[in-house]
Design a protein around this motif. Sequence first.
Motif, mmCIF file in Angstrom:
data_model
loop_
_atom_site.group_PDB
_atom_site.id
_atom_site.type_symbol
_atom_site.label_atom_id
_atom_site.label_comp_id
_atom_site.label_asym_id
_atom_site.label_seq_id
_atom_site.Cartn_x
_atom_site.Cartn_y
_atom_site.Cartn_z
ATOM 1 N N LEU A 30 -9.724 62.157 29.850
ATOM 2 C CA LEU A 30 -8.808 62.981 29.063
ATOM 3 C C LEU A 30 -8.232 64.121 29.912
ATOM 4 C CD1 LEU A 30 -10.855 63.182 25.749
ATOM 5 C CD2 LEU A 30 -8.697 61.957 26.085
ATOM 6 N N LEU A 31 -9.079 64.758 30.709
ATOM 7 C CA LEU A 31 -8.611 65.844 31.561
ATOM 8 C C LEU A 31 -7.620 65.341 32.608
ATOM 9 C CD1 LEU A 31 -8.609 68.766 32.486
ATOM 10 C CD2 LEU A 31 -10.660 68.248 33.845
ATOM 11 N N LEU A 32 -7.944 64.218 33.235
ATOM 12 C CA LEU A 32 -7.028 63.665 34.238
ATOM 13 C C LEU A 32 -5.682 63.299 33.615
ATOM 14 C CD1 LEU A 32 -9.551 61.504 36.274
ATOM 15 C CD2 LEU A 32 -8.483 63.663 36.993
ATOM 16 N N LEU A 33 -5.710 62.778 32.395
ATOM 17 C CA LEU A 33 -4.464 62.434 31.716
ATOM 18 C C LEU A 33 -3.737 63.669 31.194
ATOM 19 C CD1 LEU A 33 -5.606 59.185 29.932
ATOM 20 C CD2 LEU A 33 -3.852 59.398 31.717
ATOM 21 N N HIS A 34 -4.454 64.776 31.031
ATOM 22 C CA HIS A 34 -3.815 66.027 30.624
ATOM 23 C C HIS A 34 -2.848 66.481 31.714
ATOM 24 C CE1 HIS A 34 -3.523 70.314 29.512
ATOM 25 N NE2 HIS A 34 -3.710 69.857 28.291
#
Length: 142
Positions: A30-34
């Motif tokens: 999720l963080l990487l896709l943020h």
Amino acid sequence: MPGRWQHRGGECPRGVRPRRIRRFVEPALLLLLHHTPTHGYALAERMQELGLDADPVDISAIYRVLNSLEAEGMLVSSQDVAQSAGPPRRVYTLTEEGDRYLRAWVEDLRETAALLQRFIDAYEAHREAHDTGPEDGRADGA
């Protein structure tokens, strides 16, 4: 030997395991896709940015988590038809719901970090107070 298991550094005593946070792949993705929408293989390569290169995550596990997050509405995906070679890749994008879920994960991780720090502080205070002799931390040497 019963009660022992192997890891990269050798044998570990019963109950001691390498550092792992259950389900940590989920907030990591999720963080990487943020940061930016991207495809699964690139996400797997970028896991090292979050310190997950010591225990690499299998690419099939990453795709299982991505599929699960998409089914739950945390991500959407589309085919990248603009790439020049090979079959089109599926590009994942974080949704507003996914952003809220990431924020909840971060708050939970903060609480977990505080709990772990209290545990470590208590352990260190105990060690200092009891000035243990042997390296195993037991004053009686047993």
